[in-house]
Enzyme design. Sequence first.
Site, PDB file in Angstrom:
ATOM      1  N   GLU A 113      60.281  15.489  71.811  1.00 50.89           N
ATOM      2  CA  GLU A 113      60.807  16.058  70.416  1.00 50.89           C
ATOM      3  C   GLU A 113      60.753  14.860  69.518  1.00 50.89           C
ATOM      4  O   GLU A 113      60.804  14.000  69.665  1.00 50.89           O
ATOM      5  CB  GLU A 113      62.183  16.644  70.390  1.00 50.89           C
ATOM      6  CG  GLU A 113      62.044  17.750  71.118  1.00 50.89           C
ATOM      7  CD  GLU A 113      63.680  18.387  71.349  1.00 50.89           C
ATOM      8  OE1 GLU A 113      64.545  17.898  70.579  1.00 50.89           O
ATOM      9  OE2 GLU A 113      64.027  19.066  72.437  1.00 50.89           O
ATOM     10  N   LYS A 115      62.357  12.523  66.651  1.00 50.64           N
ATOM     11  CA  LYS A 115      63.681  12.133  66.368  1.00 50.64           C
ATOM     12  C   LYS A 115      63.825  12.157  65.016  1.00 50.64           C
ATOM     13  O   LYS A 115      63.477  11.165  64.235  1.00 50.64           O
ATOM     14  CB  LYS A 115      64.050  10.550  67.110  1.00 50.64           C
ATOM     15  CG  LYS A 115      65.497  10.360  67.100  1.00 50.64           C
ATOM     16  CD  LYS A 115      65.602   9.341  67.997  1.00 50.64           C
ATOM     17  CE  LYS A 115      67.077   8.837  68.273  1.00 50.64           C
ATOM     18  NZ  LYS A 115      67.895   8.778  66.849  1.00 50.64           N
ATOM     19  N   ASP A 117      65.421  11.875  61.412  1.00 49.04           N
ATOM     20  CA  ASP A 117      66.382  10.646  60.806  1.00 49.04           C
ATOM     21  C   ASP A 117      67.292  11.447  59.757  1.00 49.04           C
ATOM     22  O   ASP A 117      67.291  11.374  58.479  1.00 49.04           O
ATOM     23  CB  ASP A 117      65.603   9.692  60.163  1.00 49.04           C
ATOM     24  CG  ASP A 117      66.292   8.250  59.779  1.00 49.04           C
ATOM     25  OD1 ASP A 117      67.362   8.251  60.566  1.00 49.04           O
ATOM     26  OD2 ASP A 117      65.770   7.396  59.068  1.00 49.04           O
ATOM     27  N   TYR A 225      68.156  21.633  67.920  1.00 52.47           N
ATOM     28  CA  TYR A 225      67.592  21.205  69.362  1.00 52.47           C
ATOM     29  C   TYR A 225      68.365  21.288  70.506  1.00 52.47           C
ATOM     30  O   TYR A 225      67.962  20.944  71.537  1.00 52.47           O
ATOM     31  CB  TYR A 225      66.899  19.690  69.083  1.00 52.47           C
ATOM     32  CG  TYR A 225      67.801  18.938  68.435  1.00 52.47           C
ATOM     33  CD1 TYR A 225      69.018  18.542  69.213  1.00 52.47           C
ATOM     34  CD2 TYR A 225      67.702  18.184  67.123  1.00 52.47           C
ATOM     35  CE1 TYR A 225      69.888  17.530  68.660  1.00 52.47           C
ATOM     36  CE2 TYR A 225      68.527  17.265  66.786  1.00 52.47           C
ATOM     37  CZ  TYR A 225      69.683  17.003  67.416  1.00 52.47           C
ATOM     38  OH  TYR A 225      70.648  15.964  67.011  1.00 52.47           O
ATOM     39  N   LYS A 312      62.510   4.457  69.718  1.00 49.38           N
ATOM     40  CA  LYS A 312      62.672   4.045  68.318  1.00 49.38           C
ATOM     41  C   LYS A 312      61.507   3.474  67.983  1.00 49.38           C
ATOM     42  O   LYS A 312      61.001   2.568  68.610  1.00 49.38           O
ATOM     43  CB  LYS A 312      63.968   3.567  68.086  1.00 49.38           C
ATOM     44  CG  LYS A 312      65.199   4.184  68.455  1.00 49.38           C
ATOM     45  CD  LYS A 312      65.624   4.699  67.241  1.00 49.38           C
ATOM     46  CE  LYS A 312      67.074   4.347  67.087  1.00 49.38           C
ATOM     47  NZ  LYS A 312      67.766   4.397  65.924  1.00 49.38           N
ATOM     48  N   CYS A 406      70.589 -16.605  32.141  1.00 52.94           N
ATOM     49  CA  CYS A 406      69.986 -15.286  32.011  1.00 52.94           C
ATOM     50  C   CYS A 406      68.585 -15.695  31.634  1.00 52.94           C
ATOM     51  O   CYS A 406      68.449 -16.034  30.628  1.00 52.94           O
ATOM     52  CB  CYS A 406      70.806 -14.418  30.967  1.00 52.94           C
ATOM     53  SG  CYS A 406      70.065 -12.997  30.823  1.00 52.94           S
ATOM     54  N   CYS A 409      68.288 -13.909  27.909  1.00 59.03           N
ATOM     55  CA  CYS A 409      68.947 -14.198  26.817  1.00 59.03           C
ATOM     56  C   CYS A 409      69.409 -15.789  26.615  1.00 59.03           C
ATOM     57  O   CYS A 409      69.774 -16.136  25.714  1.00 59.03           O
ATOM     58  CB  CYS A 409      69.917 -13.405  26.261  1.00 59.03           C
ATOM     59  SG  CYS A 409      71.512 -13.415  27.349  1.00 59.03           S
ATOM     60  N   CYS A 424      75.329 -11.346  33.504  1.00 58.64           N
ATOM     61  CA  CYS A 424      75.154 -12.091  32.269  1.00 58.64           C
ATOM     62  C   CYS A 424      76.284 -11.566  31.327  1.00 58.64           C
ATOM     63  O   CYS A 424      76.235 -10.438  31.261  1.00 58.64           O
ATOM     64  CB  CYS A 424      73.868 -11.632  31.777  1.00 58.64           C
ATOM     65  SG  CYS A 424      73.542 -12.071  30.117  1.00 58.64           S
ATOM     66  N   CYS A 430      72.228  -9.528  24.808  1.00 51.44           N
ATOM     67  CA  CYS A 430      71.157  -9.634  25.776  1.00 51.44           C
ATOM     68  C   CYS A 430      70.364  -8.084  25.721  1.00 51.44           C
ATOM     69  O   CYS A 430      70.982  -7.105  26.048  1.00 51.44           O
ATOM     70  CB  CYS A 430      71.877  -9.994  27.090  1.00 51.44           C
ATOM     71  SG  CYS A 430      70.620 -10.058  28.542  1.00 51.44           S
TER      72      CYS A 430
END
Length: 670
Positions: A113, A115, A117, A225, A312, A406, A409, A424, A430
């Site tokens: 089957e 798997k 997620d 399942y 997996k 930053c 600015c 910042c 900014c």
Amino acid sequence: MSLFEIKERIESLVKELNEHNYKYYVLAQPVISDFEFDKKLEELTALEKEYPEYLDPESPTRKVGGDITKEFQTVKHKWPMLSLGNTYNEQDLKDFDERVRKAIGSNFEYVCELKFDGLSISLSYENGKLIRAVTRGNGTQGDDVTNNAKTIQSIPKSIKGSGFPESFDIRGEVFMHRAAFDRLNNERIENNEVPYANPRNFASGTLKMQDSSEVAKRPLDCFLYFLYADKLIYNTHWESLEAVKKLGFHVCEHSKLCSNIEDVLEFIHYWDEKRFGLSYDIDGIVIKVNNYTQQQELGFTAKSPRWAISYKYKAQEVETILEKVTYQVGRTGAVTPVANLKPVLLAGTTVKRATLHNANEIKRLDLHEGDTVLVEKGGEIIPKIIAVNTSKRSQYALKINYPDICPECGSNLQRKEGEAVHYCPNDEGCPPQIVGKMQHFISRKAMNIEGLGHETIEAFYRRGFIEHISDLYLLHEKEDQLKEIERFGERSIRNMLEGIEKSKQMPFEKVLFGLGIRYVGETVAKKIAAYFKDIDSLMNASYDELISVDEIGERIAESIIEYFKEPRHKEQIEALRIHGLQFESVQNTIELASNKLEGKSFIISGVFEKYSRDELKELIEANGGKILSSISAKLNYLVAGDNMGPSKLEKAVKLQIPIISDQELVEMLQ
Ligand code: IVH
């Protein structure tokens, strides 16, 4: 390693893995990939095997991950919800096949089957009716999420047909299709909400929400399942899958009956390639021995069945070149580094950028300009750099250093003690912060200003038309200048100005959320507006008063106080007030549809077919009734839907409170 070091290593792995389990199962916010997790788990298992004297009873090798969240009722599983042993390579699978063969001979089949997620769920049916839905929790007991599960279309509330046991549990995986995830996550991004990293987290976050009507808005799906009943009614797993499909359960059509391990491997190879074409995420393949008698013969280990295993898939990885690192400044001033990559095909999509999270990540990778990097795409939508191929690094390559200032600015960046993110501090000057704040203000969940989009805000800012949110309300004075903007026709301008004018009627809670006070999200804004009723009371509130409000903790209270300390924030509020925005809650002045329920109090509990709980609440309040928060002798009516909590029902019966249906409530109004 010395014995002391081994003991320390075991302790640290136990601690670390338990933390990852908590992040994965409870917070639904994993920070490492399944592969990395399993590698560490493998290391721990091997160490514990060799040094059993250091085995910790809390070790994740002894229990299924996960815990029970507080807000839901805890329910014990009739049959424990086990996990599966994981394998990542073909040799491990062949070894598994060998073990099975040794125990039951060679006359058996496997069912392969996908798997899925998502997150596992156990549904209990009695006399064909869904009576309970419970999450896996710690494997022995989980959270009762029945009301939420009932909103999932593909879970039958009652079963048609016959031939099913009077009482049974059926297990499966709740998940979200990728398309729904993309759509809803984009909406979250637009509304400045934190996006989910992947569909699994979105599904998990949704199923654990308190408000079922909110759950109903987010499309979840569920593949089933496994059927559990007191008596075996089918001989094989395959037969049982076929049977439950006929009863109306959503069973994945891609399962396959395989007669040997070679067929299993072929199935695995096929889906390794084709998995990206599915509408949902899978992270591997589950292999189960088909015959139930043989399953019983094989039995279980402490944690998982010996008759099943999962393979997996590895997160897809690819090498590419780091072209440069850029830095994004968000609305709150957080500066996030982004790796710009030479475009490369990975897991079905072209990848150009990868997240670098923060300065620590750049340091961890020891990134240099032009590095050849290994990029991984696991369950997360944004790919991640997992390693640098230093053998390909030029000896002249310069080290990449996180900036001190930053990039937008030039202000000196700040990092709070214990935090990973740099900020910042120049929120007033900014540009991306200024623009981001205005974009947040106009967004759908805040002021919902029609006719005005994120790009327009940016264009207006660049031309100097707006700098503060209050400037939006002066735009009508600049109509002529607006007309000069390319592709901004008269009609668009009219729509926008109408939208701005209309926003003056938005309720106080929306204005409050729109101001963008750090940590004041939509829910908190609602609570504050309901409690303080107007902005002046909020501005004058003390720290103690703030934290006495439901949902307001220390961090939020501090942030609110900081915000109102700034004179320029107060100036903004004054300007908005003059423009006519709502700074008072209007709850008390709701126009009543009637006063038929005046003096009567209600509690609404359970799920209703025709109405959401919020709709019923509105109906009661609009007709003069009051909603109480807990059952007491003062309560006049309990409006009960399906699947109400047993303790509530018991209390109401004890206090002899009339229990009415939604229909009876509606009749009271006629
Ligand atoms: S069977 C005792 N089948 O994987 C065996 N599990 O690691 C019970 N999962 O908790 C699980 N797809 O959440 C099974 N086709 C599938 C699955 C599946 C996903 C998840 C499930 C389970 C976990 C085990």
